[in-house]
Design a protein around this motif. Sequence first.
Motif, PDB file in Angstrom:
ATOM      1  N   GLN A 288      44.230  47.250  84.703  1.00  0.00           N
ATOM      2  CA  GLN A 288      43.706  48.580  84.151  1.00  0.00           C
ATOM      3  C   GLN A 288      44.084  49.025  82.860  1.00  0.00           C
ATOM      4  OE1 GLN A 288      44.815  51.997  86.247  1.00  0.00           O
ATOM      5  NE2 GLN A 288      43.486  53.252  85.454  1.00  0.00           N
TER       6      GLN A 288
ATOM      7  N   TRP B  92      45.452  47.233  80.621  1.00  0.00           N
ATOM      8  CA  TRP B  92      45.140  46.128  79.847  1.00  0.00           C
ATOM      9  C   TRP B  92      43.656  46.497  79.084  1.00  0.00           C
ATOM     10  CZ3 TRP B  92      41.024  42.546  79.897  1.00  0.00           C
ATOM     11  CH2 TRP B  92      41.155  41.651  78.690  1.00  0.00           C
ATOM     12  N   SER B  93      42.793  46.740  80.041  1.00  0.00           N
ATOM     13  CA  SER B  93      41.418  47.221  79.610  1.00  0.00           C
ATOM     14  C   SER B  93      41.558  48.565  78.863  1.00  0.00           C
ATOM     15  CB  SER B  93      40.637  47.270  80.988  1.00  0.00           C
ATOM     16  OG  SER B  93      40.911  48.627  81.636  1.00  0.00           O
ATOM     17  N   GLN B  94      42.189  49.155  79.130  1.00  0.00           N
ATOM     18  CA  GLN B  94      42.246  50.679  78.515  1.00  0.00           C
ATOM     19  C   GLN B  94      42.642  50.247  76.865  1.00  0.00           C
ATOM     20  OE1 GLN B  94      44.817  53.426  80.580  1.00  0.00           O
ATOM     21  NE2 GLN B  94      42.954  54.284  81.382  1.00  0.00           N
ATOM     22  N   ARG B  95      43.765  49.568  76.697  1.00  0.00           N
ATOM     23  CA  ARG B  95      44.139  49.017  75.362  1.00  0.00           C
ATOM     24  C   ARG B  95      43.173  48.247  74.620  1.00  0.00           C
ATOM     25  NH1 ARG B  95      49.173  48.068  78.180  1.00  0.00           N
ATOM     26  NH2 ARG B  95      48.522  45.851  78.021  1.00  0.00           N
TER      27      ARG B  95
ATOM     28  N   LEU C 179      39.647  48.154  75.407  1.00  0.00           N
ATOM     29  CA  LEU C 179      38.440  48.666  75.208  1.00  0.00           C
ATOM     30  C   LEU C 179      38.351  50.089  74.978  1.00  0.00           C
ATOM     31  CD1 LEU C 179      36.761  47.147  78.306  1.00  0.00           C
ATOM     32  CD2 LEU C 179      36.557  46.291  76.293  1.00  0.00           C
TER      33      LEU C 179
ATOM     34  N   SER D 120      39.677  54.140  76.476  1.00  0.00           N
ATOM     35  CA  SER D 120      39.679  54.925  77.358  1.00  0.00           C
ATOM     36  C   SER D 120      38.354  55.200  77.941  1.00  0.00           C
ATOM     37  CB  SER D 120      40.523  56.119  77.395  1.00  0.00           C
ATOM     38  OG  SER D 120      41.906  55.859  77.212  1.00  0.00           O
TER      39      SER D 120
ATOM     40  N   LEU E 180      35.124  53.435  77.161  1.00  0.00           N
ATOM     41  CA  LEU E 180      34.524  52.361  77.713  1.00  0.00           C
ATOM     42  C   LEU E 180      34.863  52.097  79.046  1.00  0.00           C
ATOM     43  CD1 LEU E 180      32.077  50.483  77.430  1.00  0.00           C
ATOM     44  CD2 LEU E 180      33.578  49.090  75.819  1.00  0.00           C
ATOM     45  N   SER E 181      36.374  51.652  78.983  1.00  0.00           N
ATOM     46  CA  SER E 181      37.197  51.291  80.353  1.00  0.00           C
ATOM     47  C   SER E 181      36.787  52.276  81.339  1.00  0.00           C
ATOM     48  CB  SER E 181      38.625  51.434  80.163  1.00  0.00           C
ATOM     49  OG  SER E 181      39.143  50.938  81.229  1.00  0.00           O
ATOM     50  N   GLY E 182      36.618  53.492  81.129  1.00  0.00           N
ATOM     51  CA  GLY E 182      36.456  54.530  82.285  1.00  0.00           C
ATOM     52  C   GLY E 182      35.129  54.279  82.628  1.00  0.00           C
TER      53      GLY E 182
ATOM     54  N   LEU F 266      33.220  51.686  82.564  1.00  0.00           N
ATOM     55  CA  LEU F 266      33.045  50.402  83.397  1.00  0.00           C
ATOM     56  C   LEU F 266      33.661  50.651  85.041  1.00  0.00           C
ATOM     57  CD1 LEU F 266      33.935  47.791  80.887  1.00  0.00           C
ATOM     58  CD2 LEU F 266      31.559  48.181  81.854  1.00  0.00           C
ATOM     59  N   LEU F 267      34.693  51.306  85.018  1.00  0.00           N
ATOM     60  CA  LEU F 267      35.319  51.697  86.230  1.00  0.00           C
ATOM     61  C   LEU F 267      34.405  52.609  87.012  1.00  0.00           C
ATOM     62  CD1 LEU F 267      39.057  52.199  85.486  1.00  0.00           C
ATOM     63  CD2 LEU F 267      37.998  50.527  86.810  1.00  0.00           C
TER      64      LEU F 267
END
Length: 461
Positions: A61, A63-66, A68, A70, A72-74, A76-77
């Motif tokens: 999680q 890693w994806s925030q760094r 993509l 916050s 885009l990562s959010g 996707l979640l």
Amino acid sequence: MMLRTCQVLYSQAGSPTRGWQPLSFDGGAFHLKGTGELMRALLVLRLCAWPPLVTHGLALQAWSQRLLGSRLSGALLRASIYGQFVAGETAEEVRDCVQQLQTLSLRPLLAVPTEEEPDSTVKTGESWYEGNLRAMLRCVELSRSLLKTSAPTGNILMQLKLTALTSTWLCKVLTSCIGRPGASSELSPERLAEAMDSGRDLQVSCLSTEQNRHLQASLSRLQRVVQHAQAQHVRLLVDAEYTSLNPALSLLVAALALRWNTSREGGPWVWNTYQAYLKDTHERLRQDAEAADRAGLAFGVKLVRGAYLDMEREMARLQGTKDPTQPDYEAANQSYRRCLELMLTYVSHCGSMCHLMVASHNEESVHQATKRMWELGIPLDGPVSFGQLLGMCDHVSLALGQAGYAVYKSIPYGSLEEVIPYLIRRAQENQSVLHGARREWELLSQELRRRLLGRGLRALC
């Protein structure tokens, strides 16, 4: 008295089952769900059964925030794991989720996601527990508001995690104190209940001054939550945790039960959770049920298999203590069957004074429960209910709900920052459940193929 009655009822358990038909958990009820929901469920359940994703979820999680960002990562979640297992962040989103469940004949069991972090001064200080208290009180009010009725009702349930209101280190100390000589009078449920009611300081000799102060504040928080829940007609199901904490948690539940589970209060407002994968659960359950009967108290139970198997075994190995868990999966199943039989017999004897939630994703256990309810004359929408996690085991939940049983879905809610760590830790604790979702994947795939092929044939015509 209750034991003799149970023995009589057990002797009558061989009554014919003519007229009883087992429910079909073949995914037929999936026609009630949208195609998008089915596709998301299939994808997410497959991902969650991949061990590296669960084991390294928090790191992935971050890693994806760094990588993509916050936003885009959010997104996707929210479109995947969060959307599958969480009701939403705001009260309006929770209500939308619950309304959708109610159209499927399912009920909400709200859960406030909290994760204590022993190495964090922010998440173990007294202000953190007071913040959790406010969140629990809001959850009580939200649970009540979700049911569109002005009349008092007995079927509003909510989960309560005691270590959100009292620290794990205090529970560990209390657990060690309970086994000492003379502790039975100093740490009795009666003494704790009196301290809760009166608000007077409680001094326990095995605790330090700081620990006594924290215990008093914890008792006050627990009393306020149950008092508010009872006033709002919301029943509280206390989560079980690790064996190093459970004796202390059960002591606190027993103290609350003395005050709030009396017959004049209208049945059990505080329920305890019993984990069938522990070797001593059946005996503890029997003793607790008989103690409640002798005291004239209502008795509420959530029966689970348990979520901490691997961690309990590892802790026992590291500490050089006896493994508290059943030796294998079949032994845990047998324990669940025995506990379920015991509780259904008590319910048939006690009626509204004994409530049970069959919290299981296991089809065999659900079949056993529905069959014995029929044999014992327990009404479908009475003191026995069923529980599964939101986003999982829908083929069982939907079949039960459509047949008229009381079915609850455990529903966490909150922001991404609050809920994702909670979900990842629950996934790590429930890996056996996630691996066991293979049948659900197959049923989801069948339903999707049926819909897509049906549309393809219609297009050709």
